[in-house]
Design a protein around this motif. Structure first.
Motif, PDB file in Angstrom:
ATOM      1  N   VAL A  68       0.921  -1.170  -0.034  1.00 34.99           N
ATOM      2  CA  VAL A  68       0.012  -0.035   0.059  1.00 34.99           C
ATOM      3  C   VAL A  68       0.870   1.326   0.113  1.00 34.99           C
ATOM      4  N   ALA A  69       1.813   1.162   0.760  1.00 35.25           N
ATOM      5  CA  ALA A  69       2.974   2.211   0.890  1.00 35.25           C
ATOM      6  C   ALA A  69       3.592   2.758  -0.306  1.00 35.25           C
ATOM      7  N   ALA A  70       3.757   1.655  -1.196  1.00 32.11           N
ATOM      8  CA  ALA A  70       4.486   1.530  -2.300  1.00 32.11           C
ATOM      9  C   ALA A  70       3.597   2.413  -3.278  1.00 32.11           C
ATOM     10  N   LEU A  71       2.107   2.039  -3.345  1.00 30.00           N
ATOM     11  CA  LEU A  71       1.212   2.754  -4.183  1.00 30.00           C
ATOM     12  C   LEU A  71       1.086   4.279  -3.775  1.00 30.00           C
ATOM     13  N   GLY A  72       1.140   4.668  -2.755  1.00 31.40           N
ATOM     14  CA  GLY A  72       1.211   6.077  -2.246  1.00 31.40           C
ATOM     15  C   GLY A  72       2.730   6.537  -2.945  1.00 31.40           C
ATOM     16  N   ALA A  88      -6.338   3.216   3.636  1.00 32.30           N
ATOM     17  CA  ALA A  88      -6.531   2.834   2.412  1.00 32.30           C
ATOM     18  C   ALA A  88      -7.119   1.552   2.217  1.00 32.30           C
ATOM     19  N   GLY A  89      -8.038   1.564   1.102  1.00 32.02           N
ATOM     20  CA  GLY A  89      -8.671   0.236   0.839  1.00 32.02           C
ATOM     21  C   GLY A  89      -9.714   0.447  -0.376  1.00 32.02           C
ATOM     22  N   PRO A  90     -10.550  -0.425  -0.641  1.00 38.54           N
ATOM     23  CA  PRO A  90     -11.454  -0.077  -1.765  1.00 38.54           C
ATOM     24  C   PRO A  90     -12.242   0.899  -1.733  1.00 38.54           C
ATOM     25  N   SER A  91     -12.700   1.456  -2.895  1.00 37.96           N
ATOM     26  CA  SER A  91     -13.485   3.049  -2.852  1.00 37.96           C
ATOM     27  C   SER A  91     -12.835   4.067  -2.054  1.00 37.96           C
ATOM     28  N   THR A  97     -15.314 -12.747   0.903  1.00 36.37           N
ATOM     29  CA  THR A  97     -14.915 -12.360   2.080  1.00 36.37           C
ATOM     30  C   THR A  97     -14.037 -11.128   2.178  1.00 36.37           C
ATOM     31  N   PHE A  98     -13.647 -10.857   3.498  1.00 38.17           N
ATOM     32  CA  PHE A  98     -12.976  -9.657   3.775  1.00 38.17           C
ATOM     33  C   PHE A  98     -11.637  -9.588   3.085  1.00 38.17           C
ATOM     34  N   THR A  99     -10.907 -10.741   3.327  1.00 35.99           N
ATOM     35  CA  THR A  99      -9.452 -11.074   2.632  1.00 35.99           C
ATOM     36  C   THR A  99      -9.624 -10.708   1.091  1.00 35.99           C
ATOM     37  N   ARG A 100     -10.603 -11.405   0.605  1.00 34.15           N
ATOM     38  CA  ARG A 100     -10.564 -11.386  -1.001  1.00 34.15           C
ATOM     39  C   ARG A 100     -10.949  -9.977  -1.333  1.00 34.15           C
ATOM     40  N   TRP A 101     -11.907  -9.213  -0.611  1.00 32.04           N
ATOM     41  CA  TRP A 101     -12.397  -8.067  -0.830  1.00 32.04           C
ATOM     42  C   TRP A 101     -11.418  -7.017  -1.058  1.00 32.04           C
ATOM     43  N   TYR A 102     -10.374  -7.157   0.073  1.00 29.07           N
ATOM     44  CA  TYR A 102      -9.369  -5.945   0.248  1.00 29.07           C
ATOM     45  C   TYR A 102      -8.096  -6.480  -0.632  1.00 29.07           C
ATOM     46  N   LEU A 103      -7.782  -7.655  -0.724  1.00 28.45           N
ATOM     47  CA  LEU A 103      -6.685  -8.073  -1.756  1.00 28.45           C
ATOM     48  C   LEU A 103      -7.005  -7.994  -3.345  1.00 28.45           C
ATOM     49  N   ASN A 104      -8.145  -8.183  -3.684  1.00 23.72           N
ATOM     50  CA  ASN A 104      -8.675  -7.865  -5.184  1.00 23.72           C
ATOM     51  C   ASN A 104      -8.461  -6.280  -5.264  1.00 23.72           C
ATOM     52  N   TRP A 105      -9.039  -5.591  -4.463  1.00 24.25           N
ATOM     53  CA  TRP A 105      -8.386  -4.277  -4.612  1.00 24.25           C
ATOM     54  C   TRP A 105      -7.232  -3.823  -4.662  1.00 24.25           C
ATOM     55  N   LEU A 106      -6.472  -4.424  -3.791  1.00 23.34           N
ATOM     56  CA  LEU A 106      -4.910  -4.086  -3.839  1.00 23.34           C
ATOM     57  C   LEU A 106      -4.239  -4.588  -5.108  1.00 23.34           C
ATOM     58  N   ASP A 107      -4.711  -5.894  -5.542  1.00 21.89           N
ATOM     59  CA  ASP A 107      -4.019  -6.273  -6.803  1.00 21.89           C
ATOM     60  C   ASP A 107      -4.362  -5.256  -8.036  1.00 21.89           C
ATOM     61  N   GLU A 108      -5.683  -4.970  -8.180  1.00 24.34           N
ATOM     62  CA  GLU A 108      -6.348  -4.112  -9.213  1.00 24.34           C
ATOM     63  C   GLU A 108      -5.413  -2.730  -9.066  1.00 24.34           C
ATOM     64  N   ALA A 109      -5.278  -2.136  -8.016  1.00 32.56           N
ATOM     65  CA  ALA A 109      -4.533  -0.816  -7.778  1.00 32.56           C
ATOM     66  C   ALA A 109      -3.031  -0.957  -8.257  1.00 32.56           C
ATOM     67  N   GLU A 110      -2.553  -2.104  -7.901  1.00 31.95           N
ATOM     68  CA  GLU A 110      -1.121  -2.200  -8.337  1.00 31.95           C
ATOM     69  C   GLU A 110      -1.183  -2.364 -10.022  1.00 31.95           C
ATOM     70  N   ARG A 111      -2.118  -3.135 -10.447  1.00 32.49           N
ATOM     71  CA  ARG A 111      -2.167  -3.270 -11.965  1.00 32.49           C
ATOM     72  C   ARG A 111      -2.364  -2.109 -12.841  1.00 32.49           C
ATOM     73  N   LEU A 112      -3.223  -1.560 -12.054  1.00 29.40           N
ATOM     74  CA  LEU A 112      -3.600   0.054 -12.878  1.00 29.40           C
ATOM     75  C   LEU A 112      -2.345   1.046 -12.894  1.00 29.40           C
ATOM     76  N   THR A 113      -1.589   0.818 -11.737  1.00 32.67           N
ATOM     77  CA  THR A 113      -0.452   1.751 -11.310  1.00 32.67           C
ATOM     78  C   THR A 113       0.646   1.073 -12.154  1.00 32.67           C
ATOM     79  N   SER A 114       0.834  -0.120 -12.580  1.00 33.35           N
ATOM     80  CA  SER A 114       2.083  -0.499 -13.194  1.00 33.35           C
ATOM     81  C   SER A 114       2.400  -0.002 -14.704  1.00 33.35           C
ATOM     82  N   PRO A 115       3.692   0.648 -14.720  1.00 32.17           N
ATOM     83  CA  PRO A 115       4.177   1.225 -16.116  1.00 32.17           C
ATOM     84  C   PRO A 115       4.135   0.448 -17.299  1.00 32.17           C
ATOM     85  N   GLU A 116       3.751  -1.024 -16.827  1.00 31.07           N
ATOM     86  CA  GLU A 116       3.714  -1.914 -18.029  1.00 31.07           C
ATOM     87  C   GLU A 116       2.259  -2.085 -18.468  1.00 31.07           C
TER      88      GLU A 116
END
Length: 228
Positions: free
Chosen positions: A13-17, A69-72, A204-223
């Motif tokens: 999360v800090a890396a996304l910031g 930091a988290g979904p929405s 689940t809570f875990t999947r909800w949070y990690l799905n958001w984190l994975d997607e945020a990293e994907r959208l932030t990736s320079p590739e």
């Protein structure tokens, strides 16, 4: 699921910031996480609400942060205010702290009563006096709202996130649905429903949070591919 599921999440999360990611909702949390809670603080929270938290959410509070930091627009933080623990955020006050030990009902409002109330909705054309109509309509709306927004529908769950426009998501604390996320679009006239993944399985809570984190990293990736 691994007991180490939250390893490295705070760092991610800090890396996304630092990457200046601009995904939806980040203006609400800016990829900042609250400090973690201590085992004693979590135990105090559980003692005050009279029940245990879902295991994965409990671990999140201990290992990742009390919210932020988290979904929405972010995960509502858990904070101690005047010696009592509560969730803090836009709509977090909908959580009935004194009813979290009750099993979540996983049902909608009384449909027969709602149907009857809808049939009783005052018609402005039937009133000669506008002020009289306003009084009658206000009384009717109060009865309708009490059914549609009844606290009985959210006992055993905590509001943990808002999506904007008064739409929110809840974490079920107790009962057979404990640990799952439910969507609350009642402001748009839709009943609360369980959040489901692409295969139709409850999230689940875990999947909800990690799905958001994975997607945020994907959208932030320079590739990532540029938008077209």
């Amino acid at each position: 699921m691994s007991d180490r599921i939250w390893d490295g999440v705070r760092e991610r999360v800090a890396a996304l910031g630092r990457a200046n990611s601009s995904i939806f909702g980040m203006q609400g949390h800016r990829f900042e996480l609250e400090p973690v809670l201590s085992p004693g603080e979590v135990a105090e929270l559980e003692a005050q609400i009279g029940t245990s938290l879902p295991a994965d959410y409990r671990a999140f509070l201990l290992e990742v942060g009390a919210g932020g930091a988290g979904p929405s627009y972010g995960l509502f933080p858990v904070r101690r205010v005047d010696g009592r623990w509560r969730w803090d955020g836009d709509g977090a006050d909908l959580t009935e702290l004194g009813r979290l030990a009750e099993p979540f009902p996983a049902r909608g409002p009384d449909r027969e009563l709602l149907t009857a109330l809808r049939a009783e909705e005052p018609d402005e054309d039937e009133f000669d006096d506008e002020d009289e109509f306003d009084l009658v309509y206000e009384a009717w709306d109060e009865r309708y709202t009490a059914v549609w927004w009844s606290d009985d529908l959210t006992a055993g769950a905590a509001a943990i996130c808002h999506l904007g426009c008064a739409m929110r998501q809840w974490l079920v604390i107790t009962g057979p649905h404990g640990g799952r996320i439910w969507s609350d679009d009642r402001v748009d006239g839709a009943e609360m429903t369980p959040l489901l993944d692409s295969s139709g399985a409850p999230v689940t809570f875990t999947r909800w949070y990690l799905n958001w984190l994975d997607e945020a990293e994907r959208l932030t990736s320079p590739e990532r591919e540029p938008a077209t």
